[in-house]
Design an enzyme around this catalytic site. Structure first.
Site, PDB file in Angstrom:
ATOM      1  N   HIS A  28     -31.152  39.909 -73.222  1.00 53.52           N
ATOM      2  CA  HIS A  28     -31.347  41.293 -73.657  1.00 53.52           C
ATOM      3  C   HIS A  28     -32.691  41.779 -73.128  1.00 53.52           C
ATOM      4  O   HIS A  28     -33.732  41.575 -73.747  1.00 53.52           O
ATOM      5  CB  HIS A  28     -31.321  41.386 -75.184  1.00 53.52           C
ATOM      6  CG  HIS A  28     -29.947  41.305 -75.758  1.00 53.52           C
ATOM      7  ND1 HIS A  28     -29.466  40.177 -76.380  1.00 53.52           N
ATOM      8  CD2 HIS A  28     -28.943  42.209 -75.801  1.00 53.52           C
ATOM      9  CE1 HIS A  28     -28.232  40.389 -76.790  1.00 53.52           C
ATOM     10  NE2 HIS A  28     -27.888  41.611 -76.442  1.00 53.52           N
TER      11      HIS A  28
ATOM     12  N   HIS B 157     -22.346  46.879 -73.623  1.00 56.23           N
ATOM     13  CA  HIS B 157     -23.750  46.615 -73.320  1.00 56.23           C
ATOM     14  C   HIS B 157     -24.347  47.660 -72.388  1.00 56.23           C
ATOM     15  O   HIS B 157     -25.573  47.786 -72.303  1.00 56.23           O
ATOM     16  CB  HIS B 157     -23.903  45.210 -72.733  1.00 56.23           C
ATOM     17  CG  HIS B 157     -23.668  44.130 -73.740  1.00 56.23           C
ATOM     18  ND1 HIS B 157     -22.540  43.334 -73.721  1.00 56.23           N
ATOM     19  CD2 HIS B 157     -24.383  43.739 -74.821  1.00 56.23           C
ATOM     20  CE1 HIS B 157     -22.586  42.499 -74.736  1.00 56.23           C
ATOM     21  NE2 HIS B 157     -23.686  42.715 -75.411  1.00 56.23           N
TER      22      HIS B 157
ATOM     23  N   TYR C  84     -17.587  39.620 -85.354  1.00 58.12           N
ATOM     24  CA  TYR C  84     -18.163  38.812 -84.271  1.00 58.12           C
ATOM     25  C   TYR C  84     -18.971  37.702 -84.926  1.00 58.12           C
ATOM     26  O   TYR C  84     -19.973  37.959 -85.591  1.00 58.12           O
ATOM     27  CB  TYR C  84     -19.044  39.712 -83.406  1.00 58.12           C
ATOM     28  CG  TYR C  84     -19.698  39.058 -82.213  1.00 58.12           C
ATOM     29  CD1 TYR C  84     -18.948  38.340 -81.284  1.00 58.12           C
ATOM     30  CD2 TYR C  84     -21.059  39.213 -81.977  1.00 58.12           C
ATOM     31  CE1 TYR C  84     -19.545  37.769 -80.174  1.00 58.12           C
ATOM     32  CE2 TYR C  84     -21.672  38.660 -80.874  1.00 58.12           C
ATOM     33  CZ  TYR C  84     -20.911  37.936 -79.971  1.00 58.12           C
ATOM     34  OH  TYR C  84     -21.513  37.377 -78.868  1.00 58.12           O
TER      35      TYR C  84
END
Length: 655
Positions: free
Chosen positions: A534, A170, A15
């Site tokens: 987040h 997530h 990523y």
């Protein structure tokens, strides 16, 4: 003796993306030369949330957690000298997925590629953004319509492309149990397919179902995680067959990619993360029946900051050694018929089915967003309580904490630091782009896009035309905001059940004493400036402060420094806690403190939490920050006592 037949390995990805399109392109080509077989693009937060690099909310965020892509010129630079027709590209993009896919298709056409041969994925999962990651923009109904538009377009024009990657990754980061991860992800897939079903011919629908892919998380309890993946396989087959009538078993295959868990990576003794990453990879590679189609591994130092190219190479080598040096790919499934595995899989499926039934009773995933969010916050609170109490051992954190200094972090600090000049340079290029393009063509393309959105037409053709005309990410998303409106997801904090532990009675007594001295209850404002979505840490701080008896003000993510300071004034807060995990802490915290001084809030202490290198921590203290907390500070009760001590008896008078 005949050679043993080996299965084809999964796609090797990392990523990646940072700073600029040009620098990210160099990293991609370098990784491909080292044996990576697919790309996984990380976009920066302005790109993910539909803002151009010069928007007020983009300050400090440009190029930090990914690459900025503001227009087709950036996309050209990102994939220069990479033939897209031969590449398999995953783009972690959600609210703006239709736009980034439009840019990708436009660049592929410029390269002369046959669009029908393009292979890859856009994540395009907005429900998990509401629940756990925070890069949503639009309300649920138009968001589902946009996802369905991408699916309809891909089925007709880019048939090898996965139009949606249901992302449970997530959810686990936000605290989901295995059963919740299974159920919430599958409920999301159902919500999308129910929407898509109305937009494609009935005879084509089974093929559409087959293009839905998943992106999952694999944690350290690798046996349970492996069983979870086998449960995913069975449950998806069941849903595709029974709910959607897909008769062909090949169209019911559970196809998924994985990034193993970053939540469990520790700032303390970071070299231990290498073992964690390897063990977690076993969960998604050992079982042939449930083996990932693509794997990307975090780097050992992601709890410290942005990994360097060498760190990414090390993670890539881990995959290559597993695939090519071991005999793993020479065997059929190692776990078929294992009674312990079978029993665990069935228990996970039963738990997930019960949760799915509860969500269905509420009207499906969209109607259950508030419920699912509060369940995640509660589950995460319970996980943190187990760590604090020592019931869940984390080596180097709550046990075996004495250790030699890590040589891996010597010298340059062991992370990549994005040059602060990148943002100004990107803004300069963006403004030059706007000045050089054909203004009339852009206006016409955006007008056509607006008309298409208002008419309920598929958004992809008009988006591709806007990309080719030179429109920007902020302009595309501005049209969508104008037509569809914006959304604020629930925080989950108000309904989260308490899971506090330890010396809570002592802290409550301290809160009562300090509140008595103030003449009113301690008021704690928790804010998330910038675009970082987040929110798990901020939510847990808010829940624990509430459990300790403080009055908590938490309005969720994506606030400007001005909004946070205004809220502090209106609420007459005694203390402000800022949470930033995207690396933008220096400019955003500095602006908050400058605005506080201008507003006469010099006496209100500010604490900051995030992934903050030591050098940055010193700068923040120089700005006037009272306390700094990083991932190593897992004892929430100690943080609460710090806050009470900071407020003391000298807080602000009642409003």
């Amino acid at each position: 003796m005949s050679e043993t037949k080996r299965d084809k390995p999964w796609l090797f990805r990392t990523y990646a993306g940072h700073s600029t399109a040009e620098k990210s392109n160099a990293l991609y080509r370098q990784n491909l030369a080292r044996g990576q077989t697919g790309l996984s693009v990380a976009f920066d937060l302005p790109t993910q949330t539909g803002y151009d690099s010069d928007h007020v909310l983009a300050r400090g965020e440009v190029g930090k957690v990914g690459v900025p892509v503001s227009h087709i010129g950036d996309m050209r630079a990102l994939f220069a000298d990479i033939p897209l027709e031969a590449m398999n590209t995953s783009m972690t993009i959600n609210a703006t997925a239709a736009w980034l896919l439009a840019l990708y298709v436009a660049v592929a056409e410029e390269q002369g590629a046959d669009v029908a041969k393009l292979q890859g994925t856009v994540q395009n999962d907005i429900i998990k953004e509401y629940l756990s990651r925070g890069t949503y923009v639009f309300p649920p109904a138009p968001s589902l319509k946009l996802i369905a538009d991408v699916a309809e377009y891909c089925f007709a024009s880019v048939p090898k492309w996965n139009p949606m990657n249901v992302c449970s990754y997530h959810l686990q980061e936000a605290g989901a149990t295995p059963e919740q991860e299974l159920a919430f992800a599958l409920a999301t897939a159902c919500a999308v397919l129910d929407q898509v079903r109305a937009q494609v011919p009935a005879e084509d629908f089974p093929e559409v179902v087959s293009r839905i892919s998943f992106f999952v998380n694999a944690g350290i309890r690798f046996v349970t995680e492996m069983c979870k993946m086998r449960a995913f396989v069975d449950l998806w087959d069941e849903i595709a067959r029974d709910r959607y009538g897909v008769a062909d078993p090949t169209l019911r295959r559970f196809r998924y990619g994985v990034q193993v868990n970053s939540l469990g990576l520790t700032e303390q003794q970071p070299e231990n993360n290498v073992y964690r990453i390897l063990i977690e990879m076993l969960a998604v590679t050992l079982s042939k029946k449930a083996r990932a189609r693509a794997v990307q591994l975090p780097a050992w130092n992601e709890a410290l900051g942005l990994p360097r190219p060498w760190d990414q190479q090390w993670s890539l080598r881990m995959q290559q050694i597993m695939a090519y040096e071991t005999d793993l790919l020479e065997f059929d499934d190692l776990f078929d018929g294992n009674p312990a595995v079978d029993a665990k899989v069935e228990a996970l499926k039963d738990g997930a089915r019960a949760e799915l039934a509860r969500i269905d009773e509420m009207g499906g995933a969209v109607a259950a967003i508030d419920y699912m969010k509060s369940q995640l916050v509660t589950a995460n609170s319970a996980r943190l309580r187990r760590i604090e109490a020592g019931e869940m051992v984390v080596v180097g954190v709550n046990r075996y904490v004495e250790a030699e200094a890590s040589p891996l972090t010597a010298g340059d600090g062991g992370i990549m630091v994005v040059d602060p000049a990148v943002e100004a340079e990107q803004i300069g290029r963006l403004r030059a782009w706007r000045d050089s393009r054909g203004a009339a063509e852009v206006t016409a393309a955006l007008d056509a896009l607006r008309a298409s959105a208002r008419a309920g037409e598929n958004i992809m053709p008009a988006s591709i035309a806007a990309a080719k005309a030179g429109a920007t990410t902020g302009e595309w998303c501005g049209v969508m905001r104008e037509v569809f409106g914006e959304y604020r997801a629930p925080t989950g904090v108000g309904k989260a059940a308490s899971a506090a532990t330890g010396n809570l009675a002592e802290i409550r007594a301290a809160v009562e004493a300090a509140s008595g001295g103030l003449g009113r209850r301690i008021k704690f404002l928790v804010g998330k400036p910038g675009l970082d979505g987040h929110s798990n840490g901020a939510e847990q701080i808010a829940v624990r402060a509430r459990d300790c008896g403080m009055e908590v003000v938490y309005e969720g993510i994506r606030l400007t420094p001005a909004q946070i300071v205004n809220a502090a004034l209106e609420e007459s807060a005694h203390v402000i806690g800022l949470s930033i995990l995207s690396g933008s802490h220096l400019p955003l915290v500095e602006e908050v403190l400058e605005r506080m001084r201008a507003a006469g809030l010099d006496d209100v202490p500010v604490v900051v939490g995030g992934i903050i290198p030591d050098a940055d921590a010193e700068q923040l203290k120089g700005f006037g920050v009272a306390r700094i907390y990083t991932p190593k500070d897992f004892d929430l009760n100690r943080i609460m006592l710090d806050i009470v001590a900071l407020v003391g008896g000298a807080g602000r008078a009642a409003a």
